[in-house]
Design a protein around this motif. Structure first.
Motif, PDB file in Angstrom:
ATOM      1  N   HIS A   1     -29.684  78.011  -8.868  1.00  0.00           N
ATOM      2  CA  HIS A   1     -28.752  77.618  -7.950  1.00  0.00           C
ATOM      3  C   HIS A   1     -28.762  75.916  -7.639  1.00  0.00           C
ATOM      4  CE1 HIS A   1     -26.934  76.954  -3.956  1.00  0.00           C
ATOM      5  NE2 HIS A   1     -26.116  77.611  -4.466  1.00  0.00           N
ATOM      6  N   GLN A   2     -30.022  75.451  -7.589  1.00  0.00           N
ATOM      7  CA  GLN A   2     -30.148  74.373  -6.988  1.00  0.00           C
ATOM      8  C   GLN A   2     -29.840  73.420  -8.032  1.00  0.00           C
ATOM      9  OE1 GLN A   2     -30.763  72.919  -4.088  1.00  0.00           O
ATOM     10  NE2 GLN A   2     -30.736  75.124  -3.295  1.00  0.00           N
ATOM     11  N   GLU A   3     -30.249  73.695  -9.414  1.00  0.00           N
ATOM     12  CA  GLU A   3     -29.891  72.762 -10.535  1.00  0.00           C
ATOM     13  C   GLU A   3     -28.321  72.785 -10.726  1.00  0.00           C
ATOM     14  OE1 GLU A   3     -31.815  74.613 -13.746  1.00  0.00           O
ATOM     15  OE2 GLU A   3     -33.608  74.029 -13.261  1.00  0.00           O
ATOM     16  N   GLU A   4     -27.476  73.857 -10.595  1.00  0.00           N
ATOM     17  CA  GLU A   4     -26.194  73.851 -10.609  1.00  0.00           C
ATOM     18  C   GLU A   4     -25.635  73.081  -9.463  1.00  0.00           C
ATOM     19  OE1 GLU A   4     -24.074  75.390 -12.918  1.00  0.00           O
ATOM     20  OE2 GLU A   4     -25.744  76.029 -14.013  1.00  0.00           O
ATOM     21  N   LYS A   5     -26.059  73.149  -8.348  1.00  0.00           N
ATOM     22  CA  LYS A   5     -25.674  72.433  -7.294  1.00  0.00           C
ATOM     23  C   LYS A   5     -25.843  70.928  -7.489  1.00  0.00           C
ATOM     24  CE  LYS A   5     -26.440  72.293  -2.246  1.00  0.00           C
ATOM     25  NZ  LYS A   5     -26.980  72.763  -0.981  1.00  0.00           N
ATOM     26  N   GLN A   6     -27.022  70.268  -8.118  1.00  0.00           N
ATOM     27  CA  GLN A   6     -27.447  68.969  -8.376  1.00  0.00           C
ATOM     28  C   GLN A   6     -26.273  68.426  -9.365  1.00  0.00           C
ATOM     29  OE1 GLN A   6     -29.352  66.959  -6.943  1.00  0.00           O
ATOM     30  NE2 GLN A   6     -28.328  65.322  -8.094  1.00  0.00           N
ATOM     31  N   LEU A   7     -25.934  69.427 -10.596  1.00  0.00           N
ATOM     32  CA  LEU A   7     -25.271  69.221 -11.657  1.00  0.00           C
ATOM     33  C   LEU A   7     -23.663  68.778 -11.078  1.00  0.00           C
ATOM     34  CD1 LEU A   7     -24.727  68.784 -14.881  1.00  0.00           C
ATOM     35  CD2 LEU A   7     -24.399  71.215 -14.554  1.00  0.00           C
ATOM     36  N   THR A   8     -23.305  69.748 -10.078  1.00  0.00           N
ATOM     37  CA  THR A   8     -22.079  69.627  -9.583  1.00  0.00           C
ATOM     38  C   THR A   8     -21.966  68.470  -8.942  1.00  0.00           C
ATOM     39  OG1 THR A   8     -21.815  72.025  -9.328  1.00  0.00           O
ATOM     40  CG2 THR A   8     -20.447  70.792  -7.854  1.00  0.00           C
ATOM     41  N   ALA A   9     -23.039  67.927  -8.193  1.00  0.00           N
ATOM     42  CA  ALA A   9     -22.949  66.890  -7.248  1.00  0.00           C
ATOM     43  C   ALA A   9     -22.898  65.371  -8.218  1.00  0.00           C
ATOM     44  CB  ALA A   9     -24.385  66.886  -6.432  1.00  0.00           C
ATOM     45  N   ASP A  10     -23.904  65.680  -9.401  1.00  0.00           N
ATOM     46  CA  ASP A  10     -23.691  64.643 -10.387  1.00  0.00           C
ATOM     47  C   ASP A  10     -22.365  64.425 -10.882  1.00  0.00           C
ATOM     48  OD1 ASP A  10     -26.537  64.095  -9.833  1.00  0.00           O
ATOM     49  OD2 ASP A  10     -27.135  65.172 -11.493  1.00  0.00           O
ATOM     50  N   ILE A  11     -21.676  65.438 -11.185  1.00  0.00           N
ATOM     51  CA  ILE A  11     -20.487  65.385 -11.848  1.00  0.00           C
ATOM     52  C   ILE A  11     -19.269  64.815 -10.845  1.00  0.00           C
ATOM     53  CG2 ILE A  11     -18.477  66.746 -12.899  1.00  0.00           C
ATOM     54  CD1 ILE A  11     -20.626  68.643 -14.115  1.00  0.00           C
ATOM     55  N   SER A  12     -19.404  65.114  -9.793  1.00  0.00           N
ATOM     56  CA  SER A  12     -18.550  64.541  -8.484  1.00  0.00           C
ATOM     57  C   SER A  12     -18.669  63.172  -8.527  1.00  0.00           C
ATOM     58  CB  SER A  12     -18.983  65.581  -7.264  1.00  0.00           C
ATOM     59  OG  SER A  12     -18.119  65.156  -6.314  1.00  0.00           O
ATOM     60  N   ALA A  13     -19.759  62.823  -8.461  1.00  0.00           N
ATOM     61  CA  ALA A  13     -20.314  61.433  -8.335  1.00  0.00           C
ATOM     62  C   ALA A  13     -19.655  60.732  -9.325  1.00  0.00           C
ATOM     63  CB  ALA A  13     -21.847  61.145  -7.860  1.00  0.00           C
ATOM     64  N   THR A  14     -19.670  61.020 -10.420  1.00  0.00           N
ATOM     65  CA  THR A  14     -19.424  60.178 -11.805  1.00  0.00           C
ATOM     66  C   THR A  14     -18.050  60.278 -11.779  1.00  0.00           C
ATOM     67  OG1 THR A  14     -21.243  61.109 -12.999  1.00  0.00           O
ATOM     68  CG2 THR A  14     -19.341  60.448 -14.213  1.00  0.00           C
ATOM     69  N   MET A  15     -17.247  61.264 -11.372  1.00  0.00           N
ATOM     70  CA  MET A  15     -15.844  61.417 -11.507  1.00  0.00           C
ATOM     71  C   MET A  15     -15.434  60.655  -9.915  1.00  0.00           C
ATOM     72  SD  MET A  15     -14.799  65.451 -11.858  1.00  0.00           S
ATOM     73  CE  MET A  15     -13.283  65.386 -11.732  1.00  0.00           C
ATOM     74  N   THR A  16     -15.790  60.357  -9.156  1.00  0.00           N
ATOM     75  CA  THR A  16     -15.470  59.582  -8.109  1.00  0.00           C
ATOM     76  C   THR A  16     -15.862  58.005  -8.460  1.00  0.00           C
ATOM     77  OG1 THR A  16     -16.255  61.204  -6.488  1.00  0.00           O
ATOM     78  CG2 THR A  16     -16.088  58.784  -5.550  1.00  0.00           C
ATOM     79  N   ARG A  17     -16.789  57.721  -8.965  1.00  0.00           N
ATOM     80  CA  ARG A  17     -16.874  56.184  -9.685  1.00  0.00           C
ATOM     81  C   ARG A  17     -15.636  55.989 -10.687  1.00  0.00           C
ATOM     82  NH1 ARG A  17     -19.322  55.333 -13.980  1.00  0.00           N
ATOM     83  NH2 ARG A  17     -20.613  57.261 -14.195  1.00  0.00           N
ATOM     84  N   GLN A  18     -15.593  57.041 -11.662  1.00  0.00           N
ATOM     85  CA  GLN A  18     -14.617  56.635 -12.629  1.00  0.00           C
ATOM     86  C   GLN A  18     -13.041  56.573 -12.026  1.00  0.00           C
ATOM     87  OE1 GLN A  18     -14.734  59.906 -15.427  1.00  0.00           O
ATOM     88  NE2 GLN A  18     -15.991  59.078 -16.643  1.00  0.00           N
ATOM     89  N   PHE A  19     -12.723  57.255 -11.058  1.00  0.00           N
ATOM     90  CA  PHE A  19     -11.662  57.023 -10.172  1.00  0.00           C
ATOM     91  C   PHE A  19     -11.411  55.765  -9.521  1.00  0.00           C
ATOM     92  CE2 PHE A  19      -9.283  57.422  -6.160  1.00  0.00           C
ATOM     93  CZ  PHE A  19      -7.984  57.991  -6.621  1.00  0.00           C
ATOM     94  N   LYS A  20     -12.478  55.659  -8.902  1.00  0.00           N
ATOM     95  CA  LYS A  20     -12.447  54.231  -8.113  1.00  0.00           C
ATOM     96  C   LYS A  20     -12.255  52.938  -9.155  1.00  0.00           C
ATOM     97  CE  LYS A  20     -14.995  55.402  -4.062  1.00  0.00           C
ATOM     98  NZ  LYS A  20     -16.205  54.967  -3.263  1.00  0.00           N
ATOM     99  N   SER A  21     -13.164  53.203 -10.324  1.00  0.00           N
ATOM    100  CA  SER A  21     -12.694  52.185 -11.389  1.00  0.00           C
ATOM    101  C   SER A  21     -11.282  52.130 -11.985  1.00  0.00           C
ATOM    102  CB  SER A  21     -13.891  52.481 -12.625  1.00  0.00           C
ATOM    103  OG  SER A  21     -13.587  51.472 -13.489  1.00  0.00           O
ATOM    104  N   MET A  22     -10.675  53.139 -12.301  1.00  0.00           N
ATOM    105  CA  MET A  22      -9.439  53.302 -12.420  1.00  0.00           C
ATOM    106  C   MET A  22      -8.467  52.790 -11.625  1.00  0.00           C
ATOM    107  SD  MET A  22      -9.291  57.265 -14.648  1.00  0.00           S
ATOM    108  CE  MET A  22      -7.767  57.201 -14.599  1.00  0.00           C
ATOM    109  N   GLN A  23      -8.763  53.114 -10.290  1.00  0.00           N
ATOM    110  CA  GLN A  23      -7.766  52.707  -9.398  1.00  0.00           C
ATOM    111  C   GLN A  23      -7.953  51.167  -9.120  1.00  0.00           C
ATOM    112  OE1 GLN A  23      -9.154  53.848  -5.269  1.00  0.00           O
ATOM    113  NE2 GLN A  23      -7.011  53.950  -4.461  1.00  0.00           N
ATOM    114  N   HIS A  24      -9.136  50.384  -9.437  1.00  0.00           N
ATOM    115  CA  HIS A  24      -9.338  49.158  -9.129  1.00  0.00           C
ATOM    116  C   HIS A  24      -8.692  48.544 -10.353  1.00  0.00           C
ATOM    117  CE1 HIS A  24     -11.025  45.360  -8.509  1.00  0.00           C
ATOM    118  NE2 HIS A  24     -11.523  45.204  -9.900  1.00  0.00           N
ATOM    119  N   GLN A  25      -8.578  48.875 -11.889  1.00  0.00           N
ATOM    120  CA  GLN A  25      -7.912  48.489 -12.799  1.00  0.00           C
ATOM    121  C   GLN A  25      -6.506  48.479 -12.708  1.00  0.00           C
ATOM    122  OE1 GLN A  25      -9.301  50.715 -16.147  1.00  0.00           O
ATOM    123  NE2 GLN A  25     -11.298  49.635 -16.303  1.00  0.00           N
TER     124      GLN A  25
END
Length: 117
Positions: free
Chosen positions: A73-97
């Protein structure tokens, strides 16, 4: 239907039991009786010990499974947090572009308007 039992018969049985209870038992018989009770109790104790051992083993297995499930569960939770952080970073980058493209298009439109006037 079976024949009805006499109430007197029951009293006779109860009376005979009380006579047996008051009967004097020889020491050898007492020893045999106590040894029989001892062996019976030892057998019951052994059965309970085996049951306890089995229950403890099941409990340990369940604890192990719970620990594994918590770890997963902790591993899945960490993976979800990592994916969410990556998606947020990509969204901000696309928004900036996109904002940069909009600003450049507005400059082009303004330059073309200026040329027309």
């Amino acid at each position: 239907m079976p024949p009805k039992k006499d109430k007197k018969g029951k009293k006779k049985k109860a009376a005979s039991k009380s006579k047996d209870a008051g009967e004097i038992v020889s020491p050898e018989d007492q020893i045999r009786l106590l040894q029989s009770q001892t062996s019976s109790l030892e057998f019951q104790l052994a059965c309970k010990a085996e049951e306890s051992t089995a229950v403890i083993a099941v409990c340990e297995d369940l604890r192990s499974a719970l620990a594994e499930a918590n770890k997963q569960h902790q591993e899945e939770k960490q993976l979800t947090a990592d994916i969410s952080a990556t998606m947020t970073r990509q969204f901000k980058s696309m928004q900036h572009q996109l904002l940069e493209k909009i600003a450049e298009r507005e400059r082009i439109i303004q330059n073309l308007r200026d040329e027309l006037l």
